[in-house]
Design a protein around this motif. Structure first.
Motif, PDB file in Angstrom:
ATOM      1  N   VAL A 164       0.834  -1.203   0.000  1.00  0.00           N
ATOM      2  CA  VAL A 164       0.000   0.000   0.000  1.00  0.00           C
ATOM      3  C   VAL A 164       0.869   1.253   0.000  1.00  0.00           C
ATOM      4  CG1 VAL A 164      -1.689   1.306   1.339  1.00  0.00           C
ATOM      5  CG2 VAL A 164      -1.955  -1.163   1.073  1.00  0.00           C
TER       6      VAL A 164
ATOM      7  N   ALA B 222       1.272   4.171  -2.833  1.00  0.00           N
ATOM      8  CA  ALA B 222       0.926   5.535  -2.429  1.00  0.00           C
ATOM      9  C   ALA B 222       2.110   6.487  -2.539  1.00  0.00           C
ATOM     10  CB  ALA B 222       0.387   5.525  -1.001  1.00  0.00           C
TER      11      ALA B 222
ATOM     12  N   VAL C 151      -3.495  -1.615  -6.667  1.00  0.00           N
ATOM     13  CA  VAL C 151      -3.594  -0.796  -5.456  1.00  0.00           C
ATOM     14  C   VAL C 151      -3.498   0.684  -5.809  1.00  0.00           C
ATOM     15  CG1 VAL C 151      -2.509  -0.273  -3.248  1.00  0.00           C
ATOM     16  CG2 VAL C 151      -2.684  -2.646  -3.996  1.00  0.00           C
ATOM     17  N   ALA C 152      -2.580   1.047  -6.712  1.00  0.00           N
ATOM     18  CA  ALA C 152      -2.417   2.443  -7.098  1.00  0.00           C
ATOM     19  C   ALA C 152      -3.663   2.981  -7.798  1.00  0.00           C
ATOM     20  CB  ALA C 152      -1.204   2.595  -8.008  1.00  0.00           C
TER      21      ALA C 152
ATOM     22  N   GLU D  69      -6.101   3.853  -5.073  1.00  0.00           N
ATOM     23  CA  GLU D  69      -5.652   5.058  -4.363  1.00  0.00           C
ATOM     24  C   GLU D  69      -5.843   6.307  -5.216  1.00  0.00           C
ATOM     25  OE1 GLU D  69      -2.169   2.914  -1.638  1.00  0.00           O
ATOM     26  OE2 GLU D  69      -1.642   4.032  -3.456  1.00  0.00           O
TER      27      GLU D  69
ATOM     28  N   ALA E 182      -8.102   9.534  -4.269  1.00  0.00           N
ATOM     29  CA  ALA E 182      -7.515  10.874  -4.276  1.00  0.00           C
ATOM     30  C   ALA E 182      -8.287  11.797  -5.210  1.00  0.00           C
ATOM     31  CB  ALA E 182      -6.046  10.799  -4.697  1.00  0.00           C
TER      32      ALA E 182
END
Length: 319
Positions: free
Chosen positions: A87, A91, A201-202, A205, A209
């Motif tokens: 994670v 991030a 995962v990105a 995220e 965001a």
């Protein structure tokens, strides 16, 4: 009874071939990233988070078949700390890194965050050995210094302000985190599965965001030029670049692989004249030579002086 032939002493050829293969993979990955700056120039008006979401989501879908059938069991076998690393890797080293570069360029010329990121090999050459409880390798550290000086020479220094320097330092932290955080999870996952996982995962995220920062305007349909740039970044820079980068790190280690990040500004300087955003002259040529010398010294291409570890002597086996 037939006599058994004596065993010969193993040569260093396989080990050298592995290092050479890793160097080529890391170099290719960094050249692709440097060339991607040309694609970034046409995405200036596209929502940042939406572009990152499309890039990493598409890359994750393309990488999923390459991860293999054993991907799901290997992911389930990861511990909590390893998932936290993944994670943070996405991030800090991916979404956060790109956000820091964009924020830095609002108050600074692009050369400023480029110079900070060019110092990543020096930080990694010191930080990774210390985290592993060993002393930094002298040859790798000296090579990293040459790479940093060469990157500065290629890019120069531009106008900046306080926030520009602060966000440039954050970009440096993201580049370092991309190597340091990946090292412990590279062995259990492998380059392909690791690339697919961090891209997924990105993407999540980046979507979060975008909703927080831009609200309903975080995603829109790209035009033809923007779509081509996003497709290039996803399919070539991310899929090919990430897998090659982690395969190179697997063979070289984080310290030696990060030396090749000095090729990013060199590749950017070489491709800038193609779209009329820069020039490649004698100064850039000198900086490129310094980067090449630093990579050669730190990666061991110059011979025993650059070798990280001397192979341990093995006794001859009895006939």
């Amino acid at each position: 009874m037939k006599a058994t032939a004596p065993r010969t002493k193993p040569t260093a050829a396989p080990r050298k071939a592995t290092a050479t293969h890793g160097a080529l993979l890391a170099a290719l990955a960094c050249v692709l990233v440097g060339g991607s700056f040309t694609a970034n120039s046409v995405l200036g008006h596209y929502p940042y988070a939406g572009g990152q979401f499309l890039r990493y989501a598409l890359a994750g879908l393309l990488l999923a078949p390459l991860a293999g059938r054993a991907g799901a069991p290997r992911l389930r076998a990861l511990g909590t700390l390893q998932w936290v690393r993944l994670v943070l890797l996405a991030a800090i080293g991916m979404v956060g890194f790109n956000l820091a570069v964009i924020a830095a360029e609002r108050g600074a010329e692009p050369a400023v965050p480029g110079v900070f990121v060019g110092c990543a090999p020096v930080v990694v050459a010191v930080l990774v050995p210390l985290l592993g409880g060993r002393r930094p390798q002298r040859a790798v550290f000296h090579g990293a210094l040459l790479v940093a000086v060469g990157a500065f020479t290629v890019q120069g220094w531009g106008r900046t302000d306080g926030p520009g320097i602060a966000f440039s330092a954050c970009a440096l932290g993201g580049e370092v985190g991309f190597a340091v955080l990946a090292a412990p999870v590279l062995r259990p996952l492998g380059p392909r599965l690791l690339s697919a996982t961090v891209c997924a995962v990105a993407a999540v995220e980046a979507a979060l965001a975008g909703v927080v920062l831009d609200g309903g305007a975080w995603l829109r349909r790209p035009d033809a030029t923007e779509a081509a740039a996003l497709l290039w970044q996803a399919a070539v820079v991310t899929v090919v670049g990430f897998v090659c980068w982690y395969m190179g790190m697997q063979r070289l280690g984080a310290e030696r692989a990060t030396l090749f990040s000095g090729l990013i500004p060199v590749a950017a300087a070489c491709t800038a004249p193609l779209v009329g955003t820069g020039a490649y002259g004698p100064v850039q040529a000198v900086g490129s030579a310094l980067v090449g010398a630093g990579v050669a010294l730190g990666s061991g291409a110059l011979g025993p002086v650059g070798t990280l570890r001397r192979p341990t002597a093995r006794r001859h086996a009895r006939p």
